[in-house]
Design a protein around this motif. Structure first.
Motif, PDB file in Angstrom:
ATOM      1  N   SER A  71      -3.283   7.049  11.802  1.00 23.18           N
ATOM      2  CA  SER A  71      -4.293   6.279  10.986  1.00 23.18           C
ATOM      3  C   SER A  71      -3.631   4.546  11.164  1.00 23.18           C
ATOM      4  O   SER A  71      -2.529   4.198  11.768  1.00 23.18           O
ATOM      5  CB  SER A  71      -4.158   6.060   9.444  1.00 23.18           C
ATOM      6  OG  SER A  71      -2.674   5.776   9.542  1.00 23.18           O
ATOM      7  N   LYS A  72      -4.546   3.461  10.726  1.00 27.34           N
ATOM      8  CA  LYS A  72      -3.655   1.776  11.593  1.00 27.34           C
ATOM      9  C   LYS A  72      -4.953   1.477  10.462  1.00 27.34           C
ATOM     10  O   LYS A  72      -5.558   1.292   9.833  1.00 27.34           O
ATOM     11  CB  LYS A  72      -4.872   1.032  12.408  1.00 27.34           C
ATOM     12  CG  LYS A  72      -4.227   2.189  13.431  1.00 27.34           C
ATOM     13  CD  LYS A  72      -4.555   1.662  14.720  1.00 27.34           C
ATOM     14  CE  LYS A  72      -3.986   2.044  16.706  1.00 27.34           C
ATOM     15  NZ  LYS A  72      -4.570   1.379  17.875  1.00 27.34           N
ATOM     16  N   ILE A  73      -4.384   0.700   9.067  1.00 26.47           N
ATOM     17  CA  ILE A  73      -4.313   0.098   7.281  1.00 26.47           C
ATOM     18  C   ILE A  73      -4.674  -0.858   7.667  1.00 26.47           C
ATOM     19  O   ILE A  73      -4.284  -2.143   8.725  1.00 26.47           O
ATOM     20  CB  ILE A  73      -3.583   0.278   6.912  1.00 26.47           C
ATOM     21  CG1 ILE A  73      -2.925   1.678   6.817  1.00 26.47           C
ATOM     22  CG2 ILE A  73      -4.274  -1.037   5.483  1.00 26.47           C
ATOM     23  CD1 ILE A  73      -2.408   2.601   5.181  1.00 26.47           C
ATOM     24  N   ILE A  74      -5.655  -2.216   7.745  1.00 26.42           N
ATOM     25  CA  ILE A  74      -5.977  -3.152   8.236  1.00 26.42           C
ATOM     26  C   ILE A  74      -6.449  -4.397   6.242  1.00 26.42           C
ATOM     27  O   ILE A  74      -6.125  -5.560   6.381  1.00 26.42           O
ATOM     28  CB  ILE A  74      -7.210  -3.439   8.223  1.00 26.42           C
ATOM     29  CG1 ILE A  74      -8.681  -2.918   8.136  1.00 26.42           C
ATOM     30  CG2 ILE A  74      -7.440  -2.855  10.390  1.00 26.42           C
ATOM     31  CD1 ILE A  74      -9.891  -2.958   9.393  1.00 26.42           C
ATOM     32  N   ALA A  75      -6.172  -2.431   5.498  1.00 26.76           N
ATOM     33  CA  ALA A  75      -6.695  -3.601   3.961  1.00 26.76           C
ATOM     34  C   ALA A  75      -5.864  -2.392   3.455  1.00 26.76           C
ATOM     35  O   ALA A  75      -6.529  -1.490   3.665  1.00 26.76           O
ATOM     36  CB  ALA A  75      -7.578  -4.161   3.504  1.00 26.76           C
ATOM     37  N   ALA A  76      -5.351  -2.472   2.289  1.00 26.19           N
ATOM     38  CA  ALA A  76      -4.918  -2.004   1.091  1.00 26.19           C
ATOM     39  C   ALA A  76      -4.476  -2.962   0.219  1.00 26.19           C
ATOM     40  O   ALA A  76      -3.859  -3.078  -0.089  1.00 26.19           O
ATOM     41  CB  ALA A  76      -3.515  -1.410   1.746  1.00 26.19           C
ATOM     42  N   GLU A  77      -5.313  -2.654  -0.929  1.00 28.75           N
ATOM     43  CA  GLU A  77      -5.363  -3.910  -2.456  1.00 28.75           C
ATOM     44  C   GLU A  77      -5.386  -2.913  -3.560  1.00 28.75           C
ATOM     45  O   GLU A  77      -6.144  -2.103  -3.745  1.00 28.75           O
ATOM     46  CB  GLU A  77      -6.616  -4.349  -2.455  1.00 28.75           C
ATOM     47  CG  GLU A  77      -7.247  -5.365  -0.717  1.00 28.75           C
ATOM     48  CD  GLU A  77      -8.044  -5.854  -1.068  1.00 28.75           C
ATOM     49  OE1 GLU A  77      -8.309  -6.834  -1.264  1.00 28.75           O
ATOM     50  OE2 GLU A  77      -9.728  -4.952  -1.002  1.00 28.75           O
ATOM     51  N   LEU A  78      -4.098  -3.159  -4.547  1.00 26.65           N
ATOM     52  CA  LEU A  78      -4.617  -2.904  -5.562  1.00 26.65           C
ATOM     53  C   LEU A  78      -5.525  -3.216  -6.940  1.00 26.65           C
ATOM     54  O   LEU A  78      -4.922  -4.377  -6.813  1.00 26.65           O
ATOM     55  CB  LEU A  78      -2.817  -2.924  -5.855  1.00 26.65           C
ATOM     56  CG  LEU A  78      -2.737  -1.818  -7.296  1.00 26.65           C
ATOM     57  CD1 LEU A  78      -2.758  -0.835  -8.115  1.00 26.65           C
ATOM     58  CD2 LEU A  78      -1.019  -2.558  -7.415  1.00 26.65           C
ATOM     59  N   PHE A  79      -6.048  -3.021  -7.618  1.00 32.45           N
ATOM     60  CA  PHE A  79      -6.778  -2.813  -8.462  1.00 32.45           C
ATOM     61  C   PHE A  79      -6.689  -2.718 -10.106  1.00 32.45           C
ATOM     62  O   PHE A  79      -7.104  -1.441  -9.849  1.00 32.45           O
ATOM     63  CB  PHE A  79      -8.328  -3.583  -8.352  1.00 32.45           C
ATOM     64  CG  PHE A  79      -9.097  -3.747  -7.256  1.00 32.45           C
ATOM     65  CD1 PHE A  79      -9.008  -4.929  -7.293  1.00 32.45           C
ATOM     66  CD2 PHE A  79      -9.033  -2.956  -5.785  1.00 32.45           C
ATOM     67  CE1 PHE A  79      -9.454  -5.664  -5.805  1.00 32.45           C
ATOM     68  CE2 PHE A  79      -9.097  -3.436  -4.604  1.00 32.45           C
ATOM     69  CZ  PHE A  79      -9.607  -4.939  -4.906  1.00 32.45           C
ATOM     70  N   ARG A  80      -6.284  -3.029 -11.227  1.00 32.05           N
ATOM     71  CA  ARG A  80      -6.624  -2.474 -11.973  1.00 32.05           C
ATOM     72  C   ARG A  80      -8.082  -2.078 -12.844  1.00 32.05           C
ATOM     73  O   ARG A  80      -9.230  -3.644 -12.692  1.00 32.05           O
ATOM     74  CB  ARG A  80      -5.681  -3.878 -13.789  1.00 32.05           C
ATOM     75  CG  ARG A  80      -5.893  -2.923 -14.723  1.00 32.05           C
ATOM     76  CD  ARG A  80      -4.872  -2.255 -14.966  1.00 32.05           C
ATOM     77  NE  ARG A  80      -4.843  -2.550 -17.337  1.00 32.05           N
ATOM     78  CZ  ARG A  80      -5.867  -1.358 -17.472  1.00 32.05           C
ATOM     79  NH1 ARG A  80      -6.608  -0.726 -16.312  1.00 32.05           N
ATOM     80  NH2 ARG A  80      -5.061  -1.101 -18.365  1.00 32.05           N
ATOM     81  N   VAL A  81      -8.984  -0.828 -13.133  1.00 33.34           N
ATOM     82  CA  VAL A  81      -9.441  -0.911 -13.793  1.00 33.34           C
ATOM     83  C   VAL A  81      -9.998  -0.305 -15.208  1.00 33.34           C
ATOM     84  O   VAL A  81      -8.515  -0.069 -16.044  1.00 33.34           O
ATOM     85  CB  VAL A  81     -10.422   0.315 -12.537  1.00 33.34           C
ATOM     86  CG1 VAL A  81     -10.616  -0.484 -11.252  1.00 33.34           C
ATOM     87  CG2 VAL A  81      -9.446   1.156 -12.547  1.00 33.34           C
TER      88      VAL A  81
END
Length: 784
Positions: A67-77
């Protein structure tokens, strides 16, 4: 307990990402779910804020190797309560698709062990895969990556495979390509277009082995299309293959059973070994050891060349064929020379019996065809050079992030065609799509591009293409512009080369000036001459053509490129020093006709590629080419033999001094070569001295311009010896930049076109009609 959403994008589908998330969530006692979406991988779960942050960190650390991660973001929902952690499979029809596709990868060690374990239920199953390996790009129909969106939708898993698929402790937990002998793909052996001899795997494998031993040619359906095989030590079989493929001298690749057999027969350093063993498993150019000549018909495999293209099995079927045969095999794309690889089953049965004695097919569809990638590691400085970027590397390109989400299509060049698509913030560089000279290659280009536009529901707003009005890619750009109501932008061929290598090395915003050495065979220049031996300066987002090789005539359409003897004649046309041996290369009628064409020529070139060709002809190495770059390869080999004996020690250069504001004096270089020929110097010495002259020229230009950063692009820089000589001479004096993940040849043009436009680059206009006698019109250009 709060609810959070983690969104991960990059190459995160088809690489075991969801199983990894599942195991990690279970370990951390989190509740929620993970799913593949058209925008990547999405995870929804209950946790405290600190647990959510820790989960994101653990995901980044535990990401699967492929795998190659280019974006990893955390959100409150908004809060939602989950009672377990699951993997969800949903039909996602959302627009704005962003996820990158995984390339096809070679069989992993665990699957190979099972393939060869008589106690394993997948023993000798030719389509064994897991979450770690197997086809991905070649079988994708649509996004996201789910079994029902691939060619695997035609196969229903048996109970044993379904149990594995659901078993969290299995290597095939949630493996979308999971299958076995009971529920998976079947082989079919044909001896003509309508007759199936057998569908039994062991019978077919035995027949393949026996037929190969008898000197026959077998076509086999692989991951990206059909390949042709024959015994690599059977000279007659190879000659038959050449005759049937209309492939006179172009080298064939060789399939060895495994790394150990390659090590026994070839010089193999750690870097080359890792390439062969890598998930991409490309063809690697290697130098055979002396005893390899006993197991290979080298003269028939690669006439006149020192290196051979070597591969090891990249899928389980090739693993079985290679190990059963136990000796090296010729492995080449199933096609007529100049046409793309055959991948459609009907086409295979209708056309391949003109080449092959038997055809081995299977009942899984190849959706996207791909040739094998080709790579070389230079001998002295270990520079990696990609000659063909295809299976294992294409299509996602993570090394450049566009500024906007605007959909931009760049259509590339001609001989080494590719296209580049920028959509929703991602860049895709297609696999090598052949040379657009043939109708079949043009059709493959159209089909692959349609696939991508449909896959991402993309409608280009800008279409960037080459200036040359005769290129298929140029004409196609205007067709698409009309279809999508898009604007067309024209980019000069060599400026696109320069933009590509600048971007790969992250030099677009470089504050210091950068020198671009762009050498290749042909490209229409802004002054309507044919460029190919170019020197650019890049500064403040602007390119300036600061020098070039002196122009010489180019005649008879593409015959100058096909016949090095004509290139030599053109360069020496106005010289008083024409060797008698040159005239002897032509009939009287040819010689008179070509001289008349040269006298009245209205098209001129600065092509470094044609200069290499001319020198090869003058040294008696090649007068007529049967494939692109043949003469230059013979010239490189001759020079390499000198360097092997004398290292990079040379007593002079054909390039001394010339006017600072004038073009590089091509004729003087050739005249000095002829003087060395006349004085009886060896061919190896003269070939090496020519290479050295080209190297010295680079330093001379850089010194005059006081530039310390130098980029290299264009097909000439597939010459590993030239690259080694440049790095050996200048590594401690200049900062040198070569292509990293793209070929230096015209495959990188489409990417460079995108970069040039997207970065807002400008260029100073070249002076019009550098030679007063040059009068070019589109009719002449179109006939190139």
């Amino acid at each position: 307990m709060e609810t959070f959403h983690i969104h991960v994008n990059g190459i995160v589908q088809g690489v075991g990402f969801r199983p990894m998330i599942y195991h990690l969530a279970k370990k951390l006692n989190l509740k929620g779910y993970v799913k593949n979406d058209s925008n990547g991988v999405n995870i929804f779960f209950n946790a405290s804020a600190s647990e959510a942050i820790g989960f994101l960190k653990r995901i980044k650390l535990a990401a699967p190797a492929k795998s190659k991660i280019i974006a990893a973001e955390l959100f409150r929902v908004p809060d939602q309560i989950y009672f377990d952690f699951t993997i969800r499979v949903e039909d996602n029809k959302a627009s704005g698709k962003q996820v990158l596709l995984s390339p096809d990868t070679a069989t992993c060690p665990n699957c190979l062990a099972e393939l060869n374990d008589a106690k394993n239920r997948r023993y000798r199953y030719p389509f064994i895969t897991c979450t770690e390996c197997g086809p991905r790009y070649s079988i994708m129909n649509s996004l996201p990556y789910e079994r029902h969106n691939t060619a695997m939708q035609a196969f229903t898993m048996c109970k044993s495979c379904r149990d594995e698929y659901k078993d969290i402790n299995s290597r095939r937990f949630f493996s979308q390509t999971n299958s076995c002998t009971d529920c998976g793909m079947k082989l079919m052996l044909y001896n003509d277009a309508t007759t199936i001899i057998s569908t039994d795997t062991e019978t077919i494998l035995s027949r393949i082995k026996n037929n190969l031993q008898q000197g026959e040619i077998i076509a086999v359906k692989g991951i990206g299309g059909y390949l042709l095989f024959c015994d690599a030590n059977n000279a007659q079989a190879i000659r038959t293959l050449r005759a049937r493929k209309y492939r006179a001298t172009k080298p064939f690749a060789i399939l060895y059973p495994g790394i150990k057999s390659v090590q026994r027969s070839f010089e193999l350093n750690d870097q080359e070994k890792e390439l062969l063993k890598s998930p991409a498993a490309p063809i690697v150019l290697l130098v055979p050891k002396p005893w390899a000549l006993n197991e290979l018909a080298v003269k028939e495999i690669a006439p006149g060349l020192q290196q051979l293209g070597v591969m090891v099995p990249n899928n389980p079927l090739l693993e079985l064929i290679g190990n059963d045969f136990g000796k090296p095999l010729i492995a080449t794309s199933a096609n007529i020379s100049g046409s793309p690889i055959v991948y459609d089953d009907d086409d295979a049965l209708n056309y391949l019996f003109d080449i092959a004695d038997f055809v081995v097919s299977n009942n899984r569809e190849v959706i996207i065809p791909q040739d094998d990638s080709v790579v070389q590691v230079s001998k002295y400085t270990h520079q990696q050079l990609i000659f063909r970027r295809s299976r294992g590397y294409a299509p996602s390109f993570l090394d450049y992030r566009p500024k906007t989400n605007q959909c931009i299509l760049s259509t590339g060049a001609f001989l080494k065609s590719s296209f580049t698509l920028s959509v929703n913030g991602n860049v895709f560089v297609s696999q090598f799509l052949g040379s657009a000279e043939s109708f079949e290659s043009q059709q493959m280009y159209r089909q692959t591009l349609k696939y991508w536009l449909d896959m991402y529901e993309a409608k280009p707003k800008i279409i960037v293409t080459d200036m040359h009005p005769g290129y298929f890619s140029h004409k196609y750009a205007f067709e698409f512009a009309e279809k999508f109501d898009a604007k067309v932008k024209l980019i000069q061929h060599h400026e696109a080369h320069f933009a590509a290598v600048l971007a790969e090395n992250k030099l677009i915003k470089k504050e210091e000036p950068v020198l671009g050495i762009i050498w290749d065979g042909t490209g229409l220049g802004t002054d309507r001459n044919i460029w190919g031996g170019e020197f650019f300066k890049y500064e403040n987002n602007q390119m300036d053509r600061v020098n070039h090789f002196n122009y010489f005539p180019t005649i008879a359409g593409d015959k100058t490129a096909l016949e090095p003897r004509i290139a030599a004649l053109c360069i020496l046309a106005e010289s008083e020093h024409q060797p008698s041996g040159l005239k002897e290369k032509f009939t009287i009628a040819e010689f008179n006709n070509y001289h008349a064409l040269i006298k009245n020529a209205n098209l001129f070139t600065s092509s470094a590629g044609r200069i290499f060709d001319a020198v090869a002809s003058l040294l008696g190495l090649c007068d007529k080419q049967s494939y692109e770059g043949e003469a230059a390869m013979y010239l490189q080999r001759a020079a390499a033999l000198y360097v092997d004996e004398n290292a990079f020690n040379m007593d002079g250069s054909y390039i001394k001094e010339w006017e600072a504001d004038g073009p590089v004096p091509t004729a003087i270089m050739i005249r000095n070569i002829l003087a060395d020929v006349a004085s009886g110097k060896s061919t190896y010495y003269i070939a090496a001295k020519f290479h050295y002259s080209m190297v010295c020229l680079i330093g001379g230009i850089a010194e005059r311009l006081s530039i310390n950063h130098i980029c290299f692009s264009g097909g000439v820089f597939q010459n590993a010896l030239l690259v080694d000589w440049i790095k050996t001479k200048y590594a401690n004096k200049y900062q040198l930049y070569f292509h990293i993940n793209l070929s230096p040849g015209d495959e990188n043009i489409s990417f460079g076109q995108l970069v040039y436009h997207e970065s807002g680059m400008k260029s100073k206009p070249a002076s019009q009609n550098t030679l007063s006698r040059v009068k070019i019109n589109n009719e002449v250009i179109n006939n190139l």
